[in-house]
Design a protein around this motif. Structure first.
Motif, PDB file in Angstrom:
ATOM      1  N   GLU A   1     166.774  47.579 172.369  1.00  0.00           N
ATOM      2  CA  GLU A   1     166.373  48.508 173.426  1.00  0.00           C
ATOM      3  C   GLU A   1     167.162  49.819 173.309  1.00  0.00           C
TER       4      GLU A   1
ATOM      5  N   ARG B   1     165.536  53.400 172.069  1.00  0.00           N
ATOM      6  CA  ARG B   1     165.629  54.550 172.978  1.00  0.00           C
ATOM      7  C   ARG B   1     166.169  55.772 172.216  1.00  0.00           C
TER       8      ARG B   1
ATOM      9  N   ASP C   1     163.947  59.126 171.585  1.00  0.00           N
ATOM     10  CA  ASP C   1     164.376  60.445 172.051  1.00  0.00           C
ATOM     11  C   ASP C   1     164.223  61.505 170.962  1.00  0.00           C
TER      12      ASP C   1
ATOM     13  N   GLU D   1     158.336  55.275 172.420  1.00  0.00           N
ATOM     14  CA  GLU D   1     158.995  54.959 173.680  1.00  0.00           C
ATOM     15  C   GLU D   1     159.972  53.814 173.429  1.00  0.00           C
ATOM     16  N   PRO D   2     161.024  53.727 174.230  1.00  0.00           N
ATOM     17  CA  PRO D   2     161.952  52.605 174.047  1.00  0.00           C
ATOM     18  C   PRO D   2     161.275  51.276 174.365  1.00  0.00           C
TER      19      PRO D   2
END
Length: 99
Positions: A52, A56, A60, A67-68
């Motif tokens: 996770e 993330r 970014d 998306e995470p």
């Protein structure tokens, strides 16, 4: 694009380098990430938290393409994460307490 990005969707959209970066940061292989994504294996709570965190970080840098992946989607018993604040939320909450 996705309501919640699952690991299989993340791996499908990510570039080869992004997949390799997440696997290396977690100390495992891209093949193992695919086993988790296909639910042939389940991640440990620690591994799910690492995935996770690093998804993330990669998301970014992807300008909204990725998306995470939520850690609860990769473990056998997702209820172990109920009530646990994500790392980024814990840092923000800690920063607000000092102010």
């Amino acid at each position: 694009m996705f309501l919640r990005m699952e690991l299989k969707d993340f791996l499908k959209v990510a570039t080869k380098r992004e997949r390799a970066d997440v696997a290396a940061a977690c100390g495992d292989s891209v093949s193992y990430l695919y086993q988790i994504a296909g639910q042939h294996r389940y991640a440990s709570p620690l591994m799910a938290t690492q995935i996770e965190h690093y998804t993330r970080t990669v998301a970014d840098l992807s300008d909204g393409r990725l998306e995470p992946v939520p850690r609860a989607s990769m473990v056998r018993h997702p209820e172990i994460f109920y009530g646990v604040v994500p790392e980024s939320g814990a840092q923000e909450a800690g920063g607000n307490d000092d102010a």
